[in-house]
Design a protein around this motif. Sequence first.
Motif, mmCIF file in Angstrom:
data_model
loop_
_atom_site.group_PDB
_atom_site.id
_atom_site.type_symbol
_atom_site.label_atom_id
_atom_site.label_comp_id
_atom_site.label_asym_id
_atom_site.label_seq_id
_atom_site.Cartn_x
_atom_site.Cartn_y
_atom_site.Cartn_z
ATOM 1 N N ASN A 1 -22.521 17.470 37.498
ATOM 2 C CA ASN A 1 -22.244 17.179 38.910
ATOM 3 C C ASN A 1 -21.424 15.915 39.120
ATOM 4 O OD1 ASN A 1 -23.673 19.507 39.739
ATOM 5 N ND2 ASN A 1 -25.584 18.396 39.432
ATOM 6 N N GLU A 2 -20.344 15.811 38.360
ATOM 7 C CA GLU A 2 -19.439 14.671 38.472
ATOM 8 C C GLU A 2 -18.461 14.915 39.615
ATOM 9 O OE1 GLU A 2 -16.108 12.302 35.790
ATOM 10 O OE2 GLU A 2 -17.318 13.863 34.853
ATOM 11 N N SER A 3 -18.452 14.012 40.579
ATOM 12 C CA SER A 3 -17.519 14.117 41.702
ATOM 13 C C SER A 3 -16.162 13.576 41.301
ATOM 14 C CB SER A 3 -18.032 13.323 42.908
ATOM 15 O OG SER A 3 -19.191 13.919 43.426
ATOM 16 N N ILE A 4 -15.125 14.338 41.612
ATOM 17 C CA ILE A 4 -13.760 13.877 41.393
ATOM 18 C C ILE A 4 -12.959 14.173 42.647
ATOM 19 C CG2 ILE A 4 -13.864 14.148 38.877
ATOM 20 C CD1 ILE A 4 -12.131 16.693 39.172
ATOM 21 N N THR A 5 -11.811 13.538 42.763
ATOM 22 C CA THR A 5 -10.969 13.775 43.934
ATOM 23 C C THR A 5 -10.257 15.118 43.793
ATOM 24 O OG1 THR A 5 -9.017 12.729 42.982
ATOM 25 C CG2 THR A 5 -10.565 11.297 44.218
ATOM 26 N N LEU A 6 -9.796 15.626 44.895
ATOM 27 C CA LEU A 6 -9.031 16.868 44.879
ATOM 28 C C LEU A 6 -7.744 16.672 44.081
ATOM 29 C CD1 LEU A 6 -8.829 19.781 45.870
ATOM 30 C CD2 LEU A 6 -7.781 18.912 47.972
ATOM 31 N N LYS A 7 -7.127 15.511 44.209
ATOM 32 C CA LYS A 7 -5.912 15.203 43.449
ATOM 33 C C LYS A 7 -6.198 15.239 41.948
ATOM 34 C CE LYS A 7 -2.230 11.692 43.170
ATOM 35 N NZ LYS A 7 -2.110 11.520 41.758
ATOM 36 N N LYS A 8 -7.298 14.633 41.525
ATOM 37 C CA LYS A 8 -7.687 14.640 40.111
ATOM 38 C C LYS A 8 -7.938 16.075 39.643
ATOM 39 C CE LYS A 8 -9.390 12.731 36.257
ATOM 40 N NZ LYS A 8 -8.520 12.186 35.239
ATOM 41 N N PHE A 9 -8.573 16.879 40.478
ATOM 42 C CA PHE A 9 -8.840 18.271 40.126
ATOM 43 C C PHE A 9 -7.538 19.028 39.896
ATOM 44 C CE2 PHE A 9 -9.658 22.739 41.462
ATOM 45 C CZ PHE A 9 -10.457 23.101 40.386
ATOM 46 N N THR A 10 -6.559 18.854 40.763
ATOM 47 C CA THR A 10 -5.288 19.567 40.588
ATOM 48 C C THR A 10 -4.592 19.116 39.303
ATOM 49 O OG1 THR A 10 -4.089 18.004 42.003
ATOM 50 C CG2 THR A 10 -4.953 19.981 43.061
ATOM 51 N N GLU A 11 -4.696 17.836 38.985
ATOM 52 C CA GLU A 11 -4.111 17.328 37.737
ATOM 53 C C GLU A 11 -4.816 17.931 36.524
ATOM 54 O OE1 GLU A 11 -4.567 13.104 38.159
ATOM 55 O OE2 GLU A 11 -2.990 12.960 39.684
ATOM 56 N N GLU A 12 -6.144 17.927 36.544
ATOM 57 C CA GLU A 12 -6.926 18.442 35.419
ATOM 58 C C GLU A 12 -6.768 19.953 35.272
ATOM 59 O OE1 GLU A 12 -8.361 16.610 33.097
ATOM 60 O OE2 GLU A 12 -7.711 14.839 34.197
ATOM 61 N N PHE A 13 -6.644 20.663 36.385
ATOM 62 C CA PHE A 13 -6.496 22.112 36.332
ATOM 63 C C PHE A 13 -5.192 22.502 35.646
ATOM 64 C CE2 PHE A 13 -5.961 26.464 37.724
ATOM 65 C CZ PHE A 13 -7.254 26.956 37.640
ATOM 66 N N ALA A 14 -4.176 21.671 35.791
ATOM 67 C CA ALA A 14 -2.871 21.946 35.175
ATOM 68 C C ALA A 14 -2.910 21.781 33.656
ATOM 69 C CB ALA A 14 -1.809 21.041 35.788
ATOM 70 N N LYS A 15 -3.862 20.996 33.149
ATOM 71 C CA LYS A 15 -3.983 20.784 31.706
ATOM 72 C C LYS A 15 -4.743 21.965 31.088
ATOM 73 C CE LYS A 15 -4.616 15.794 32.220
ATOM 74 N NZ LYS A 15 -5.590 14.709 31.944
ATOM 75 N N THR A 16 -4.222 22.500 30.002
ATOM 76 C CA THR A 16 -4.917 23.610 29.342
ATOM 77 C C THR A 16 -5.053 23.415 27.838
ATOM 78 O OG1 THR A 16 -2.849 24.835 29.098
ATOM 79 C CG2 THR A 16 -4.173 25.302 31.075
ATOM 80 N N ASP A 17 -4.567 22.304 27.305
ATOM 81 C CA ASP A 17 -4.560 22.147 25.857
ATOM 82 C C ASP A 17 -5.938 21.854 25.262
ATOM 83 O OD1 ASP A 17 -4.307 19.761 27.267
ATOM 84 O OD2 ASP A 17 -3.262 18.726 25.644
ATOM 85 N N VAL A 18 -6.790 21.049 25.917
ATOM 86 C CA VAL A 18 -8.119 20.735 25.386
ATOM 87 C C VAL A 18 -9.180 21.635 26.003
ATOM 88 C CG1 VAL A 18 -9.901 18.944 25.184
ATOM 89 C CG2 VAL A 18 -7.492 18.353 24.851
ATOM 90 N N PHE A 19 -9.133 21.799 27.319
ATOM 91 C CA PHE A 19 -10.117 22.635 28.019
ATOM 92 C C PHE A 19 -9.437 23.267 29.226
ATOM 93 C CE2 PHE A 19 -13.770 23.426 30.854
ATOM 94 C CZ PHE A 19 -14.605 24.102 29.975
ATOM 95 N N ASP A 20 -9.413 24.593 29.258
ATOM 96 C CA ASP A 20 -8.755 25.324 30.339
ATOM 97 C C ASP A 20 -9.751 25.572 31.467
ATOM 98 O OD1 ASP A 20 -7.313 27.002 31.988
ATOM 99 O OD2 ASP A 20 -6.774 28.424 30.409
#
Length: 176
Positions: free
Chosen positions: A133-152
């Motif tokens: 239940n780690e809260s992150i910003t929507l901006k951080k989520f969009t950045e992380e969602f774009a990454k697929t090399d370590v965890f998709d």
Amino acid sequence: MLLNKPKVLLPVLVLLFLSLITTASTAGTTAEAQSGAQTEHLTVYIHGLQTNTDGSLKLIADPVEWYEGAEADRIFAEREPEAAAEIGGALDGYYIVNDSETLSNYPVAANAAVTMQIFDHTGKIEDLDINWNESITLKKFTEEFAKTDVFDLSGSPYHLTIENGVITSIVQQYTP
């Protein structure tokens, strides 16, 4: 004396029935009038995030049905009786049904809350760990969602809260 009871009982029963109908319909009307907002809860697989020309965000997703516990076991047994007989119930206590792979678009509120269970914090697979239940910003989520090399992140289901047609909450569901 017995003849008078049905004459009294029938009007009392009719009044009781009418009062129940009136009370039930009044309660529903009052609740709707007090809260004009429509809230919907969906579980989805996110296929993409798209930033519109005005800067707003759109989420492209495939809605699914999410079941847990005894309900997961019941649906699993109905849909996959041989497997259920062999292993006894839904694996890991949940079961996902996706009978339609139709994608839907949902606008995302600029202040939508995002809650994650696991994502890439460092770029190193060995550092990948669950942070419940780690809260992150929507901006951080969009950045992380774009990454697929370590965890998709598109491999995880997400629980959405949609208010008046706009996503206000995105919660990643951890699946072992």
